[in-house]
Design a protein around this motif. Structure first.
Motif, PDB file in Angstrom:
ATOM      1  N   GLY A  58     -67.163   3.706 -28.961  1.00 18.97           N
ATOM      2  CA  GLY A  58     -68.305   3.922 -29.811  1.00 18.97           C
ATOM      3  C   GLY A  58     -67.983   3.737 -31.882  1.00 18.97           C
ATOM      4  O   GLY A  58     -68.537   3.541 -32.355  1.00 18.97           O
ATOM      5  N   SER A  59     -66.481   3.128 -31.368  1.00 16.85           N
ATOM      6  CA  SER A  59     -65.753   2.278 -33.106  1.00 16.85           C
ATOM      7  C   SER A  59     -66.816   1.530 -33.371  1.00 16.85           C
ATOM      8  O   SER A  59     -67.359   0.875 -34.068  1.00 16.85           O
ATOM      9  N   LEU A  60     -67.447   0.073 -31.729  1.00 18.50           N
ATOM     10  CA  LEU A  60     -67.239  -1.018 -31.571  1.00 18.50           C
ATOM     11  C   LEU A  60     -68.679  -0.955 -32.465  1.00 18.50           C
ATOM     12  O   LEU A  60     -69.438  -1.550 -33.285  1.00 18.50           O
ATOM     13  N   GLN A  61     -69.767   0.106 -31.585  1.00 19.70           N
ATOM     14  CA  GLN A  61     -71.260   0.240 -32.125  1.00 19.70           C
ATOM     15  C   GLN A  61     -70.941   1.045 -33.195  1.00 19.70           C
ATOM     16  O   GLN A  61     -72.030   0.585 -34.045  1.00 19.70           O
TER      17      GLN A  61
ATOM     18  N   ALA B 187     -51.103   3.825 -33.703  1.00 26.13           N
ATOM     19  CA  ALA B 187     -51.837   2.156 -32.886  1.00 26.13           C
ATOM     20  C   ALA B 187     -52.796   2.647 -32.686  1.00 26.13           C
ATOM     21  O   ALA B 187     -53.462   2.177 -32.709  1.00 26.13           O
ATOM     22  N   MET B 188     -52.389   3.478 -31.270  1.00 26.94           N
ATOM     23  CA  MET B 188     -54.124   3.778 -30.671  1.00 26.94           C
ATOM     24  C   MET B 188     -54.817   4.628 -31.224  1.00 26.94           C
ATOM     25  O   MET B 188     -56.421   3.939 -31.816  1.00 26.94           O
ATOM     26  N   GLY B 189     -54.130   5.621 -32.480  1.00 22.72           N
ATOM     27  CA  GLY B 189     -55.226   5.685 -33.618  1.00 22.72           C
ATOM     28  C   GLY B 189     -56.277   4.873 -34.344  1.00 22.72           C
ATOM     29  O   GLY B 189     -57.733   4.679 -34.829  1.00 22.72           O
ATOM     30  N   ALA B 190     -55.185   3.710 -34.709  1.00 19.57           N
ATOM     31  CA  ALA B 190     -55.267   2.790 -35.196  1.00 19.57           C
ATOM     32  C   ALA B 190     -56.791   1.715 -35.156  1.00 19.57           C
ATOM     33  O   ALA B 190     -57.521   1.085 -35.192  1.00 19.57           O
TER      34      ALA B 190
ATOM     35  N   THR C 179     -60.381  -8.250 -39.721  1.00 20.95           N
ATOM     36  CA  THR C 179     -59.576  -7.964 -38.296  1.00 20.95           C
ATOM     37  C   THR C 179     -58.422  -7.897 -37.923  1.00 20.95           C
ATOM     38  O   THR C 179     -57.433  -7.434 -37.431  1.00 20.95           O
ATOM     39  N   VAL C 180     -57.541  -9.819 -37.849  1.00 20.62           N
ATOM     40  CA  VAL C 180     -56.098  -9.799 -38.293  1.00 20.62           C
ATOM     41  C   VAL C 180     -56.152  -8.911 -38.568  1.00 20.62           C
ATOM     42  O   VAL C 180     -54.504  -8.388 -37.847  1.00 20.62           O
ATOM     43  N   PHE C 181     -55.769  -8.353 -40.089  1.00 16.80           N
ATOM     44  CA  PHE C 181     -55.385  -7.098 -40.500  1.00 16.80           C
ATOM     45  C   PHE C 181     -54.692  -6.136 -40.161  1.00 16.80           C
ATOM     46  O   PHE C 181     -54.183  -5.299 -40.246  1.00 16.80           O
ATOM     47  N   THR C 182     -56.435  -6.045 -39.283  1.00 16.31           N
ATOM     48  CA  THR C 182     -56.383  -4.330 -38.793  1.00 16.31           C
ATOM     49  C   THR C 182     -55.089  -4.513 -37.810  1.00 16.31           C
ATOM     50  O   THR C 182     -54.334  -3.285 -37.422  1.00 16.31           O
TER      51      THR C 182
ATOM     52  N   ALA D  90     -61.929  -1.179 -33.325  1.00 17.79           N
ATOM     53  CA  ALA D  90     -62.996  -1.828 -33.113  1.00 17.79           C
ATOM     54  C   ALA D  90     -64.303  -1.627 -34.297  1.00 17.79           C
ATOM     55  O   ALA D  90     -64.982  -2.624 -34.033  1.00 17.79           O
ATOM     56  N   VAL D  91     -63.819  -0.843 -35.257  1.00 14.92           N
ATOM     57  CA  VAL D  91     -65.201  -0.985 -35.905  1.00 14.92           C
ATOM     58  C   VAL D  91     -65.228  -2.821 -36.770  1.00 14.92           C
ATOM     59  O   VAL D  91     -66.186  -2.591 -36.807  1.00 14.92           O
TER      60      VAL D  91
END
Length: 503
Positions: free
Chosen positions: A21-24, A169-172, A332-335, A177-178
């Motif tokens: 859902g976040s990817l979307q 970590a899972m929350g991030a 993406t890398v730093f996320t 995904a965004v």
């Protein structure tokens, strides 16, 4: 590894499925930018203002003489609405995230709203069969409505099912995904892939594709055990959900924690959005949550993306679009770096480092923009500042506000708090997008000094008022605010605060 903190296949599947859902969300944020000129041409044709003497449709820019000069403002108006309606939909629907999550559960809630995402994808993907400007606007509005609820439900579900040791970590992963979604939209939006005259409706229509995959996977995911036990008192179902998520272990300590939280929640009336805003009990948590979201949107990150293409062009980059994609890669890398560090360094520490670093970069950006025409190397200073600014943002201020709200509140007020914080995020995003061109016209290159001042203020606030939530239960975090403003140095001092508060 401590029992109950192991990573299982079911837990990984549940987090991955929710993060779709976040990817979307990220894809929908970025997809509209690459084919802007081509979409505007089709708007012009639909509106009857495309000049027949203009060249055939291709990926060249829309020249001034291609449109009837008296009517081209209508194209810009519909284009601006296509962009802005997404944020407006998110602002409105963010209030419903908590309601949907409580109505049928977190999993079924995400499944229900996927209907909106698929409908939005179809509206945009089939826009050529009617009036493209109206179909795209309707599709973007529906997609924004979906994303407003998804940006609340995803962090809520992940925060409730994640083991304490990996909750950060899972929350991030929501933010990861965004940014991955944004990067995917930038890459496949290139001219030679889907960002061309023939394929742009498919490019927009793919916004709904992750929802289809998510709809097949959600029935395989366990419901949040906190939702089952605390909201509905289904202890046995919560136990089964815990065992599915965490493997073979003794779930009694987790159930005892939920039992205490349920007992505390039953002492208070139902926490609606209105009662949460008015209640002095949660005022400090709510203020911290809103300031965290404001620090994200008022940091200047959108302004950086606004300036990036012009700065890269000034530095002699022949294809600024590829440099912009480079910024997406840095995103993406730093996320991913944040995902790796957030449960070790802590939420508060990473946010302070991120905001402080962004403040310094904003000052460097101001100097670079001011003197880039006087010294050739100033453009490279600006480019470096862009990459560092984005890096610092994704280390802390980008991902952490989305999931820390779920940590600051217990089960009762959590859905309402996430709804309010989400609305604050969407609203501030919309306001920055609408007002930045005017502020930039007024201040010129000094606009980043304004962001530097805001970043400094947010850094001081977080240092003074935001507690560290790493490795602490929801009950322990709530005890910090109930006792007062003082931030405990470690878990031992926090336990003393909690004990004295209970007494």
């Amino acid at each position: 590894m401590e029992p109950g903190n192991q990573l299982t296949g079911t837990l990984a599947l549940a987090v991955f499925t929710a993060a779709l859902g976040s990817l979307q969300f990220g894809y929908s944020l970025g997809v509209i930018n690459a084919p802007q000129k081509i979409i505007q041409k089709h708007y012009a044709i639909s509106l009857g203002v495309w000049s027949e003497r203009s060249a055939p449709l291709d990926n060249s820019t829309m020249e001034d003489d291609s449109l009837d000069g008296r009517k081209d403002s209508s194209v810009l108006m519909y284009w601006s609405l296509s962009v802005a309606i997404f944020s407006i939909g998110g602002m409105v629907s963010s209030f419903f995230a908590g309601f949907v999550g409580d109505l049928r559960g977190r999993v079924k809630g995400m499944l229900m709203i996927n209907v909106l995402a698929v409908a939005a994808g179809l509206l945009m993907g089939l826009c050529k069969i009617w009036k493209p400007h109206l179909m795209v606007i309707m599709g973007r509005a529906v997609m924004g409505f979906y994303c407003g609820m998804s940006s609340g439900l995803v962090p809520m579900y992940i925060g409730e099912i994640a083991p304490k040791a990996y909750r950060g970590a899972m929350g991030a992963l929501h933010q990861l995904a965004v940014v991955v979604g944004i990067l995917i939209s930038q890459v496949i939006g290139l001219d030679f892939i889907l960002g061309n005259d023939a394929m742009w409706p498919l490019l927009l229509g793919l916004s709904g594709a992750p929802a289809i995959l998510q709809s097949f996977l959600l029935p395989l995911c366990p419901e949040s055990p906190r939702y089952l036990y605390i909201l509905h008192g289904k202890e046995q179902e919560a136990r089964k959900s815990l065992l599915r998520l965490k493997g073979a272990y003794d779930p009694t300590p987790d159930l005892e924690e939920m039992k205490r939280e349920k007992e505390e929640a039953e002492k208070e009336p139902n926490v609606s959005i209105r009662s949460l805003i008015c209640s002095p009990v949660y005022r400090q948590q709510l203020f911290v949550a809103l300031m965290m979201h404001l620090s994200q949107q008022l940091s200047g990150i959108n302004a950086i993306f606004y300036y990036s293409t012009a700065i890269f062009s000034g530095a002699g980059v022949s294809q600024p679009v590829y440099a912009t994609i480079g910024v997406g890669v840095i995103n993406t890398v730093f996320t991913m770096v944040s995902v790796a560090l957030v449960d070790k360094a802590g939420r508060r520490t990473l946010t302070l480092i991120g905001l402080g670093g962004m403040c310094c970069c904003a000052v460097a950006m101001t100097v670079g923009l001011k003197y880039q025409n006087d010294f050739w190397w100033m453009s490279y200073l600006s480019m470096t500042a862009i990459f560092l600014f984005v890096s610092f943002f994704e280390m802390g201020p980008g991902p952490i506000p989305w999931f820390i709200v779920a940590e600051l509140f217990s089960q009762g007020p959590r859905p309402a708090a996430i709804a309010i914080a989400g609305c604050c995020n969407w609203t501030s995003n919309f306001l920055v997008g609408m007002t930045f061109p005017f502020i930039e016209a007024l201040l010129g290159p000094y606009v980043f000094l304004l962001f530097a001042a805001l970043l400094f203020g947010f850094t001081v606030f977080i240092y003074l008022r935001v507690p560290e939530t790493k490795g602490r239960t929801f009950e322990e975090i709530a005890a910090v605010f109930h006792k007062g403003r003082r931030i405990p140095k470690d878990n031992n001092e926090l336990q003393q605060l909690k004990t004295s508060s209970d007494a």
